[in-house]
Design a protein around this motif. Structure first.
Motif, PDB file in Angstrom:
ATOM      1  N   ALA A  99       0.854  -1.185   0.000  1.00  0.00           N
ATOM      2  CA  ALA A  99       0.000   0.000   0.000  1.00  0.00           C
ATOM      3  C   ALA A  99       0.886   1.230   0.000  1.00  0.00           C
ATOM      4  CB  ALA A  99      -0.917   0.007   1.225  1.00  0.00           C
ATOM      5  N   ARG A 100       0.441   2.256  -0.682  1.00  0.00           N
ATOM      6  CA  ARG A 100       1.229   3.496  -0.693  1.00  0.00           C
ATOM      7  C   ARG A 100       1.282   4.082   0.703  1.00  0.00           C
ATOM      8  NH1 ARG A 100       0.804   7.353  -5.895  1.00  0.00           N
ATOM      9  NH2 ARG A 100       1.382   8.782  -4.211  1.00  0.00           N
ATOM     10  N   ASP A 101       2.475   4.326   1.190  1.00  0.00           N
ATOM     11  CA  ASP A 101       2.660   4.798   2.557  1.00  0.00           C
ATOM     12  C   ASP A 101       2.021   6.168   2.765  1.00  0.00           C
ATOM     13  OD1 ASP A 101       3.915   4.135   5.113  1.00  0.00           O
ATOM     14  OD2 ASP A 101       5.159   5.900   4.733  1.00  0.00           O
ATOM     15  N   ASP A 102       2.048   7.002   1.723  1.00  0.00           N
ATOM     16  CA  ASP A 102       1.525   8.362   1.872  1.00  0.00           C
ATOM     17  C   ASP A 102       0.007   8.427   1.782  1.00  0.00           C
ATOM     18  OD1 ASP A 102       1.628   7.586  -0.781  1.00  0.00           O
ATOM     19  OD2 ASP A 102       2.068   9.589  -1.540  1.00  0.00           O
ATOM     20  N   LEU A 103      -0.632   7.310   1.392  1.00  0.00           N
ATOM     21  CA  LEU A 103      -2.083   7.314   1.245  1.00  0.00           C
ATOM     22  C   LEU A 103      -2.772   6.288   2.136  1.00  0.00           C
ATOM     23  CD1 LEU A 103      -2.259   7.528  -2.677  1.00  0.00           C
ATOM     24  CD2 LEU A 103      -2.623   9.395  -1.066  1.00  0.00           C
ATOM     25  N   VAL A 104      -2.034   5.731   3.091  1.00  0.00           N
ATOM     26  CA  VAL A 104      -2.611   4.678   3.925  1.00  0.00           C
ATOM     27  C   VAL A 104      -3.775   5.194   4.756  1.00  0.00           C
ATOM     28  CG1 VAL A 104      -2.145   3.233   5.942  1.00  0.00           C
ATOM     29  CG2 VAL A 104      -0.604   3.187   3.995  1.00  0.00           C
ATOM     30  N   SER A 105      -3.648   6.371   5.310  1.00  0.00           N
ATOM     31  CA  SER A 105      -4.704   6.891   6.177  1.00  0.00           C
ATOM     32  C   SER A 105      -5.197   8.269   5.765  1.00  0.00           C
ATOM     33  CB  SER A 105      -4.189   6.946   7.626  1.00  0.00           C
ATOM     34  OG  SER A 105      -3.045   7.770   7.714  1.00  0.00           O
ATOM     35  N   ILE A 107      -5.965  10.782   2.140  1.00  0.00           N
ATOM     36  CA  ILE A 107      -5.912  10.952   0.685  1.00  0.00           C
ATOM     37  C   ILE A 107      -5.460  12.353   0.313  1.00  0.00           C
ATOM     38  CG2 ILE A 107      -7.622   9.189   0.158  1.00  0.00           C
ATOM     39  CD1 ILE A 107      -9.722  11.347  -0.073  1.00  0.00           C
ATOM     40  N   CYS A 108      -4.895  13.076   1.280  1.00  0.00           N
ATOM     41  CA  CYS A 108      -4.377  14.424   1.035  1.00  0.00           C
ATOM     42  C   CYS A 108      -2.892  14.460   1.389  1.00  0.00           C
ATOM     43  CB  CYS A 108      -5.138  15.459   1.859  1.00  0.00           C
ATOM     44  SG  CYS A 108      -6.916  15.470   1.562  1.00  0.00           S
ATOM     45  N   PRO A 109      -2.043  13.819   0.608  1.00  0.00           N
ATOM     46  CA  PRO A 109      -0.604  13.794   0.943  1.00  0.00           C
ATOM     47  C   PRO A 109       0.038  15.156   0.721  1.00  0.00           C
ATOM     48  CG  PRO A 109      -0.952  12.830  -1.203  1.00  0.00           C
ATOM     49  CD  PRO A 109      -2.317  13.109  -0.652  1.00  0.00           C
ATOM     50  N   ARG A 110       1.206  15.323   1.312  1.00  0.00           N
ATOM     51  CA  ARG A 110       1.919  16.592   1.148  1.00  0.00           C
ATOM     52  C   ARG A 110       2.391  16.783  -0.281  1.00  0.00           C
ATOM     53  NH1 ARG A 110       7.605  18.339   4.120  1.00  0.00           N
ATOM     54  NH2 ARG A 110       7.708  20.454   3.268  1.00  0.00           N
ATOM     55  N   VAL A 152      -3.742  20.773   0.281  1.00  0.00           N
ATOM     56  CA  VAL A 152      -2.574  20.141  -0.318  1.00  0.00           C
ATOM     57  C   VAL A 152      -1.409  21.124  -0.283  1.00  0.00           C
ATOM     58  CG1 VAL A 152      -1.628  19.103  -2.403  1.00  0.00           C
ATOM     59  CG2 VAL A 152      -4.023  18.740  -1.810  1.00  0.00           C
ATOM     60  N   ASN A 153      -0.264  20.657   0.245  1.00  0.00           N
ATOM     61  CA  ASN A 153       0.936  21.499   0.328  1.00  0.00           C
ATOM     62  C   ASN A 153       0.675  22.789   1.088  1.00  0.00           C
ATOM     63  OD1 ASN A 153       2.436  19.648  -1.091  1.00  0.00           O
ATOM     64  ND2 ASN A 153       1.983  20.577  -3.076  1.00  0.00           N
ATOM     65  N   SER A 154      -0.074  22.676   2.182  1.00  0.00           N
ATOM     66  CA  SER A 154      -0.315  23.802   3.082  1.00  0.00           C
ATOM     67  C   SER A 154      -1.153  24.900   2.438  1.00  0.00           C
ATOM     68  CB  SER A 154       1.013  24.401   3.592  1.00  0.00           C
ATOM     69  OG  SER A 154       1.767  23.421   4.238  1.00  0.00           O
ATOM     70  N   ASN A 648       9.124  21.345  -4.117  1.00  0.00           N
ATOM     71  CA  ASN A 648       8.325  21.423  -2.889  1.00  0.00           C
ATOM     72  C   ASN A 648       7.023  22.192  -3.064  1.00  0.00           C
ATOM     73  OD1 ASN A 648      10.310  20.003  -1.508  1.00  0.00           O
ATOM     74  ND2 ASN A 648      11.392  21.860  -0.881  1.00  0.00           N
ATOM     75  N   GLU A 649       7.042  23.169  -3.931  1.00  0.00           N
ATOM     76  CA  GLU A 649       5.872  24.020  -4.093  1.00  0.00           C
ATOM     77  C   GLU A 649       5.268  23.905  -5.478  1.00  0.00           C
ATOM     78  OE1 GLU A 649       4.781  25.488  -1.492  1.00  0.00           O
ATOM     79  OE2 GLU A 649       6.516  25.108  -0.234  1.00  0.00           O
ATOM     80  N   GLY A 650       5.545  22.805  -6.159  1.00  0.00           N
ATOM     81  CA  GLY A 650       5.091  22.657  -7.541  1.00  0.00           C
ATOM     82  C   GLY A 650       3.591  22.646  -7.686  1.00  0.00           C
ATOM     83  N   PHE A 651       2.884  22.364  -6.610  1.00  0.00           N
ATOM     84  CA  PHE A 651       1.431  22.290  -6.692  1.00  0.00           C
ATOM     85  C   PHE A 651       0.763  23.474  -5.991  1.00  0.00           C
ATOM     86  CE2 PHE A 651       3.275  18.045  -6.501  1.00  0.00           C
ATOM     87  CZ  PHE A 651       2.913  17.585  -7.752  1.00  0.00           C
ATOM     88  N   ASN A 652       1.570  24.448  -5.646  1.00  0.00           N
ATOM     89  CA  ASN A 652       1.020  25.633  -4.994  1.00  0.00           C
ATOM     90  C   ASN A 652       0.154  26.416  -5.971  1.00  0.00           C
ATOM     91  OD1 ASN A 652       1.293  28.702  -4.376  1.00  0.00           O
ATOM     92  ND2 ASN A 652       1.744  27.682  -2.434  1.00  0.00           N
TER      93      ASN A 652
END
Length: 683
Positions: A99-105, A107-110, A152-154, A648-652
């Motif tokens: 399982a993807r570690d960033d999506l285990v709990s 669905i809004c990963p950094r 997402v991303n703060s 780090n801020e590509g999705f800002n």
């Protein structure tokens, strides 16, 4: 030694040889057999071949199957995504549940990353792809169960939704909703039938999905059936079967062929013992008479040796500053390699200076199988690099300089002197070198197994498909970080190119080849020197003005950035004459707002909005690096900071808006960066 002792010496040699032959197995191989027979336990899961980690060294596994155990949770990495192993491995079906570690709990990963895997060793099994979309404009009548909200991303809370490639289960609404970002993640096909809410999605992601793996599966089965332990030979980079007596290629006690790792000792034992005894007798007698002859010769030359010793002692005691200017090469080298050290190394006695070892030529010749063509790793402008294995088991890369002349000695000394003072995780480590009195000039580096960036972009590994956009961006950051470290250490690399950027198995960078590098004085703005480097990467102002600065490396790095975006070579005479030089081609494409024609199609520049935005920003940064005038280029540290900001801020949301303006409104770099001019000032 008196001749009467020679028969005793012979007898000792015979007994020793016979005893060694009679040993039924090598303790080293016996240890491998035992070690690789033990599983690595993390939590309630036991890992055997092809997995390794913890008490199982990498020789007990297969590249790409490293398990890390944190909080009793086993994880396996496929950069930039980390996966949890959530169920015992089925070694019969060769499957595991991850399982993807960033999506285990959540669905809004950094960071938003698509699911990546090494397709040469893993492939999906019974999965359905789910698209998670973020920062969406959702119409009022949009169905509620498939929406979610997250920051997402703060950024501020933004709406999102998910859809599946199985339209029989959940309708695909991608044509009705506008979203800034999206990622694709797999879920188990059975769970997809009940995916009717966000809660069900989170549960399905936590349950993971099935992967099948390939790591010499059938060969390992045969090895195990012969009571062997499956492993991996780091020297030959191939499967190894560890058995109770020794290591075999495929199965234990294989007498059908002569293995790479030796002929079966059990079958050949009688012949080997007889041959060894006879050889030991001859060798013992020969060694005894040789010692006697050498002793007599030393006596005859004693007087002459005493006279020459006094003369040599006076010469050695002279201070370096008093040497004649005509002896510059020897004088410079003597600062690094004392004459007594190199003399000792030629007889196999290890010595070191500045923390690196001095090797004998014979030692490295044996390590590389007499510089066999099959051991060649690469062929550069200054020498050929060979794969080698030292007697202590270290796997190394041995660089053999083409010529042993003044210029090569200077480059040899330069590279040793620079590398012995540098310590950075993204710079290749120098293990040692030969003495200047050696037959050839040889440098010994750590071995980096995954080739060069050039190999993966447009060389023999170009079709592997392993250089996803996140991997390429990370390569750019790590390379830039290494160059920024060099500049902070007052060193200019002077030959930055993708052929000099090595990759390990995890695609981390090791910058290599410092033969042209220059120590940069603190109190000057540039060094005047004849241009050297690789066509397509050399700073044009350096060509015109003969002025070498840190910005020369920045220009070369700009070419590397364009290579990472385009997968094209820096120079290619098969392209249109205006596009032979990649830097010129890139500048023209950027100025004409046709960046999409430059980007490697495999990066999905036209369909993946996230990649499009980040690649556009990296192209902008490369454009600044490629300016004709050095003062218009950023520093290496500024470039690294910019790349990290893009990562780090590509999705800002703010950056998304800026990129959309640059791409869609035709204003890319027009107002803030001027194009390179045909001529520049050398002041």
């Amino acid at each position: 030694m008196h001749p009467i002792l020679h028969p005793t010496l012979s007898l000792i040699l015979i007994i020793t040889t016979f005893t060694l032959i009679r040993i039924p197995k090598s303790s080293c191989q016996d240890q491998q057999y035992k070690t690789c027979g033990e599983p690595y336990q993390c939590g309630n899961i036991n890992f055997t071949y092809p997995f390794w980690g913890g008490n199982r060294p990498n020789t007990c596994g297969y590249p790409g199957f490293k398990i890390s155990c944190q909080g009793n949770v086993p994880r396996i990495s496929a950069e930039p995504v980390i996966y949890r192993v959530i169920a015992p491995v089925d070694t019969t079906a060769h499957t595991l549940i991850v399982a993807r570690d960033d999506l285990v709990s959540d669905i809004c990963p950094r960071f938003l990353h698509n699911t990546t895997l090494d397709s040469s060793i893993f492939w999906f099994s019974n999965i359905v792809n789910v698209t998670l979309s973020y920062n969406c404009t959702i119409p009022p009548n949009f169905p509620q169960p498939i929406q979610f909200t997250c920051a997402v991303n703060s950024t501020t809370a933004t709406p999102g939704f998910f859809s599946m490639d199985n339209n029989n289960t959940v309708q695909n609404f991608t044509n009705l909703v506008a979203c800034s970002n999206s990622i694709s993640v797999p879920i188990n096909q059975a769970r997809a039938q009940n995916l009717v809410s966000t809660t069900a999605l989170i549960a399905a992601l936590a349950d993971g999905f099935s992967l099948q793996y390939k790591a010499n599966n059938s060969i390992c089965t045969d090895c195990t059936r012969s009571d062997g332990r499956c492993g991996y030979n780091l020297g030959s980079k191939s499967f190894a079967c560890y058995c109770s007596d020794r290591e075999y290629d495929l199965v234990c006690n294989d007498t059908s062929t002569q293995n790479r790792r030796g002929v079966n000792n059990n079958v050949k034992a009688p012949i080997s013992i007889g041959t060894a005894i006879a050889g030991a007798i001859v060798a013992g007698v020969g060694i005894g008479w040789l010692i006697f002859w050498c002793r007599q010769r030393r006596k005859r030359l004693a007087a002459k040796a005493a006279q020459s010793y006094q003369s040599q002692s006076k010469d050695v005691s002279l201070p370096l500053a008093s040497k004649s200017p005509t002896s510059a090469p020897s004088t410079v080298f003597s600062k690094i390699i004392p004459s007594n050290s190199s003399s000792k190394s030629e007889f196999g006695k290890e010595t070191s200076y500045f923390g690196v070892q001095v090797f004998s030529y014979n030692e490295l010749e044996l390590a590389t199988d007499h510089f066999a063509q099959s051991r060649e790793l690469g062929d550069g402008g200054f020498g050929t690099v060979y794969h080698g294995i030292l007697p202590d088991g270290r796997v190394v890369a041995v660089k053999r300089l083409y010529e042993n002349n003044f210029k090569r000695v200077e480059q040899f000394i330069n590279e040793v002197e620079i590398l012995t003072h540098l310590r950075h995780q993204n710079l290749v480590t120098l293990f040692g070198c030969t003495s200047r009195r050696s037959r050839e000039l040889l440098l010994v580096y750590e071995y980096i197994p995954n080739g060069t960036v050039a190999d993966h972009l447009h060389g023999r590994r170009a079709n592997s498909g392993l250089l996803s956009w996140p991997v390429r961006l990370n390569i750019a950051i790590e390379t830039g970080d290494a160059l920024a470290y060099l500049h902070a250490s007052d060193i200019i690399h002077r030959d930055v190119k993708t052929n000099n950027i090595l990759l390990d198995n995890d695609f981390h960078v090791k910058v290599a080849d410092f033969g042209l590098s220059r120590l940069f004085p603190h109190d000057v703005t540039h060094v005047s020197t004849a241009p050297q480097g690789t066509p397509g990467y050399v700073d044009p102002e350096y060509y015109q003005c003969y002025q070498l600065t840190e910005k020369s490396d920045v220009y070369s790095f700009g070419v590397v950035l364009i290579e990472l975006i385009s997968s094209l070579q820096a120079v290619d005479t098969n392209r249109h004459r205006h596009d032979i030089n990649l830097s010129n081609m890139a500048i023209n494409k950027i100025q004409n707002h046709t960046l999409h024609e430059l980007v490697d199609p495999s990066l999905e520049f036209g369909t993946n909005s996230s990649v499009r935005r980040m690649a556009t920003l990296v192209a902008e940064l490369a454009f600044r690096c490629l300016q004709q005038e050095k003062d218009m280029r950023p520093s290496m540290q500024e470039v690294v900071d910019g790349l990290r900001g893009i990562q780090n801020e590509g999705f800002n949301a703010q950056k998304v808006e800026v990129v959309d303006i640059l791409v869609d409104d035709g204003g890319f770099l027009k107002d803030n960066i001027s194009p390179p001019s045909p001529a520049s000032s050398c002041s």
